[in-house]
Scaffold this motif. Structure first.
Motif, PDB file in Angstrom:
ATOM      1  N   VAL A  42      -1.232   5.909 -13.932  1.00 61.25           N
ATOM      2  CA  VAL A  42      -2.376   5.221 -13.161  1.00 61.25           C
ATOM      3  C   VAL A  42      -2.347   5.752 -11.480  1.00 61.25           C
ATOM      4  O   VAL A  42      -1.366   5.553 -10.999  1.00 61.25           O
ATOM      5  CB  VAL A  42      -2.414   3.773 -12.982  1.00 61.25           C
ATOM      6  N   ARG A  43      -3.254   6.526 -10.936  1.00 61.54           N
ATOM      7  CA  ARG A  43      -3.203   7.213 -10.002  1.00 61.54           C
ATOM      8  C   ARG A  43      -4.199   6.494  -9.004  1.00 61.54           C
ATOM      9  O   ARG A  43      -5.362   6.418  -9.367  1.00 61.54           O
ATOM     10  CB  ARG A  43      -3.564   8.568  -9.999  1.00 61.54           C
ATOM     11  N   ASN A  55      -4.625   2.895  -1.064  1.00 58.67           N
ATOM     12  CA  ASN A  55      -4.911   1.580  -0.375  1.00 58.67           C
ATOM     13  C   ASN A  55      -4.437   0.530  -1.351  1.00 58.67           C
ATOM     14  O   ASN A  55      -4.649  -0.404  -1.246  1.00 58.67           O
ATOM     15  CB  ASN A  55      -6.486   1.712  -0.445  1.00 58.67           C
ATOM     16  N   SER A  56      -3.490   0.786  -2.253  1.00 61.23           N
ATOM     17  CA  SER A  56      -2.834  -0.035  -2.866  1.00 61.23           C
ATOM     18  C   SER A  56      -1.454  -0.575  -2.318  1.00 61.23           C
ATOM     19  O   SER A  56      -0.654   0.199  -2.103  1.00 61.23           O
ATOM     20  CB  SER A  56      -2.276   0.487  -4.172  1.00 61.23           C
TER      21      SER A  56
END
Length: 144
Positions: A132-133, A138-139
């Motif tokens: 999952v990229r 911004n995570s």
């Protein structure tokens, strides 16, 4: 006439009567057997005539052949009309002015690559077997 001549004459008469009776019996049985065979053949002929009576005649067969040709032509026309539809099903686009809701107990999409233009709201978990990229980074709870 002697007794011997009389006995011989009676024996000859006896043989002639037996031969006549045997011939009569044979002819009577033969005639009875022929009558029985004739009755059996007559019954078979009546049954065959009944079956033949229900068979279609030449004009009915010609009509059926014409109908079959017409049906074949109609099926060819339907096939030609459905061919573009079958090709169009390979590239379905759904456009709606209002929201669309699909309900099912479960669904599986087997699509090698999906492009989603817009925001994705997931009301539940996301389980992934691959990477999952986060391209923009911004995570805030993402750890390495």
């Amino acid at each position: 006439m002697t007794h011997q001549d009389l006995t011989t004459g009676l024996q000859i008469a006896e043989w002639l009567i037996l031969a006549t009776l045997s011939l009569y019996t044979w002819l009577a049985k033969r005639q009875a057997a022929s009558a029985h065979q004739l009755l059996h053949l007559n019954t078979r002929i009546v049954a065959l005539e009944e079956h033949v009576r229900h068979l279609p005649d030449q004009s009915a067969i010609a009509d059926l052949l014409g109908d079959m040709k017409a049906i074949r032509a109609e099926l060819t026309g339907v096939k030609d009309a459905l061919s573009p539809l079958a090709r169009a099903l390979d590239r379905i686009t759904i456009e709606a002015d209002e929201s669309i809701e699909l309900k099912a107990p479960s669904a599986t999409l087997r699509i090698p690559k999906v492009a989603l233009h817009g925001n994705l709201l997931v009301n539940g978990n996301i389980d992934a077997t691959g990477a999952v990229r986060d391209v923009e980074g911004n995570s805030n709870h993402h750890k390495h």
